[in-house]
Design an enzyme around this catalytic site. Structure first.
Site, PDB file in Angstrom:
ATOM      1  N   HIS A   1      54.759  46.408  41.995  1.00 25.86           N
ATOM      2  CA  HIS A   1      54.056  45.321  42.568  1.00 25.86           C
ATOM      3  C   HIS A   1      54.597  44.688  43.593  1.00 25.86           C
ATOM      4  O   HIS A   1      54.594  43.506  43.734  1.00 25.86           O
ATOM      5  CB  HIS A   1      53.644  44.344  41.374  1.00 25.86           C
TER       6      HIS A   1
ATOM      7  N   GLU B   1      43.045  47.595  36.677  1.00 21.04           N
ATOM      8  CA  GLU B   1      43.427  47.374  37.938  1.00 21.04           C
ATOM      9  C   GLU B   1      42.796  48.400  38.923  1.00 21.04           C
ATOM     10  O   GLU B   1      43.478  49.444  39.087  1.00 21.04           O
ATOM     11  CB  GLU B   1      44.855  47.025  38.025  1.00 21.04           C
TER      12      GLU B   1
ATOM     13  N   HIS C   1      45.471  41.640  38.550  1.00 24.31           N
ATOM     14  CA  HIS C   1      46.244  41.965  37.405  1.00 24.31           C
ATOM     15  C   HIS C   1      45.986  40.923  36.237  1.00 24.31           C
ATOM     16  O   HIS C   1      46.498  40.448  35.485  1.00 24.31           O
ATOM     17  CB  HIS C   1      47.698  41.895  37.686  1.00 24.31           C
TER      18      HIS C   1
ATOM     19  N   ASN D   1      51.125  48.361  41.798  1.00 26.21           N
ATOM     20  CA  ASN D   1      51.914  49.547  40.927  1.00 26.21           C
ATOM     21  C   ASN D   1      53.299  50.190  41.634  1.00 26.21           C
ATOM     22  O   ASN D   1      53.727  49.303  42.443  1.00 26.21           O
ATOM     23  CB  ASN D   1      50.888  50.503  40.503  1.00 26.21           C
TER      24      ASN D   1
HETATM   25  C1  GLA Z   1      51.268  47.262  35.776  1.00 25.87           C
HETATM   26  C2  GLA Z   1      52.174  48.444  35.525  1.00 25.87           C
HETATM   27  C3  GLA Z   1      52.669  48.066  33.993  1.00 25.87           C
HETATM   28  C4  GLA Z   1      53.476  46.914  34.033  1.00 25.87           C
HETATM   29  C5  GLA Z   1      52.500  45.785  34.295  1.00 25.87           C
HETATM   30  C6  GLA Z   1      53.183  44.492  34.333  1.00 25.87           C
HETATM   31  O1  GLA Z   1      50.144  47.254  35.229  1.00 25.87           O
HETATM   32  O2  GLA Z   1      51.527  49.559  35.359  1.00 25.87           O
HETATM   33  O3  GLA Z   1      53.744  49.156  33.680  1.00 25.87           O
HETATM   34  O4  GLA Z   1      54.513  46.878  34.784  1.00 25.87           O
HETATM   35  O5  GLA Z   1      52.019  45.904  35.540  1.00 25.87           O
HETATM   36  O6  GLA Z   1      54.005  44.169  33.220  1.00 25.87           O
END
Ligand code: GLA
Length: 365
Positions: A116, A329, A190, A90
């Site tokens: 990420h 997540e 994820h 995140n």
């Molecule tokens: C996470 C983030 C989202 C998005 C996804 C990937 O879940 O919180 O905002 O960026 O990853 O698209």
């Protein structure tokens, strides 16, 4: 399956080639299979779940995770399908944090923020296979060594991801990390779930969700937590009772829903942090598949697939659209290093970071 029956083992692990990246780097995958109809393939690119197959209420087996047919497609992908995300899952506001008086600038890859782990996070790296085991519990351990300074993070970080499957239809993931300098770590998985099947014509918004969370962390317009910890009472974030996701995902009277274009929030999970406890339960009334998410982490990011915009051609040339799948997540809170009131993300030499996640599958009539 035949090999398994003859060896009388509960679960089997098979290591195979999974093609090459465009620069010729070979990618492998390891498939864990049990004798209750469940199998999961994990590829060395991003230590990512590529395929996860489970039976529905009639025993029909489907792949329930989104992804691509070839590893090369993942490198161009901003969606993190199935990936092990890190060093920091995140967002970190403006990609900046201070540790022991020193300010670090991380790679900024999501508007003003770092997401990420930066543009070349763990999801874009090729992990090493350390061990592959069949037995009562089949498992694979993959590792990745992230050098000091990579994407702006301090410290040489050694990371392992162990995926295991036994006779129960539970995928267990254990992430661990050690460092040689004080640093920050937050690693999660994820996977995007569509319990009706990754190629179903129906998405995940009709699924019934329960979250064991009385509080969540509201965000600003760039999806960074404000630092407040608020009650879910009377908000679209109250999933303490089983609720259809689609019911409030378009509730524009909520600024929080407007900021994220749906759900993309960290939930503060009730119960004891450090103890593997149930965080969420997702039920698909159509297939009867049920997924429970358990973890010992403090938070759970729930993302309703808001950025799936119909431009991604997934497995089997299937087009992914908004809300087709949901992501859960288990992790530390987003932007934790910049909020002293959030559980700490600091890892010091001599300590071991760990996050245990269990995805448990069953069916309902
Ligand atoms: C996470 C983030 C989202 C998005 C996804 C990937 O879940 O919180 O905002 O960026 O990853 O698209």
């Amino acid at each position: 399956m035949t090999a398994m029956a003859s060896s009388a083992l509960a679960a089997d692990a098979q290591r195979t080639s999974f093609g090459k990246l465009n620069d010729g780097t070979p990618i492998e995958k390891v498939t864990l299979t049990n004798d209750h109809g469940m199998s999961v393939s994990i590829m060395t690119l991003g230590a990512a779940v590529h395929t996860l197959k489970v039976p529905d209420r009639k025993g029909h087996i489907d792949d329930v995770v989104l992804g691509y047919d070839t590893p090369a497609e993942y490198l161009a992908d901003p969606q993190y399908f199935g990936a092990s995300v890190g060093r920091f899952a995140n967002r970190i506001a403006k990609g900046k944090f201070t540790l022991d008086g020193k300010t670090y600038q991380l790679d900024v890859n999501d508007g003003p923020n770092s997401l990420h782990g930066g543009a070349d996070g763990f999801d874009k790296r090729v992990w090493k296979i350390d061990s592959v085991k069949s037995g009562p519990i089949a498992s694979v351990t993959m590792s990745y060594d992230s050098p000091d300074g990579q994407e702006g993070y301090p410290g040489d970080l050694h990371v392992t991801a162990t995926y295991s499957l036994g006779k129960e239809n539970t995928l267990k993931i254990v992430y661990k990390a050690t460092t040689d300098k004080p640093t920050i770590v937050n690693i999660s998985n994820h996977s995007y779930w569509n319990l009706s099947g990754a190629q179903a014509t129906v998405g995940a918004m009709h699924d019934i969700l329960t979250l064991n969370a009385s509080h969540f962390t509201p965000i600003d317009s760039t999806l960074i937590p404000t630092g407040k910890i608020e009650s879910v009472e009377g908000t679209p974030f109250d999933f303490r009772k089983p609720t259809r996701i689609g019911l409030r995902v378009r509730d524009g009277s909520s600024e929080q829903i407007r900021y994220a274009h749906g759900y993309d929030h960290n939930f503060v999970i009730d119960g004891q942090v450090g103890k593997v406890r149930q965080m969420a339960r997702l039920e698909d009334p159509k297939s009867g598949r049920v997924l429970e998410i358990w973890s010992d982490a403090p938070g759970l990011q729930f993302y309703s697939g808001n950025f799936l915009d119909g431009t991604m051609l997934g497995k089997g040339q299937h087009l992914y659209r908004e809300g087709d799948a949901v992501v859960f997540e288990p992790q530390l809170f987003p932007d934790a290093p910049n909020h002293p009131n959030f559980p700490s993300a600091t890892l010091n030499p001599g300590q071991t970071y760990s996050n245990t996640i269990e995805f448990k599958f069953s069916t309902e009539k």
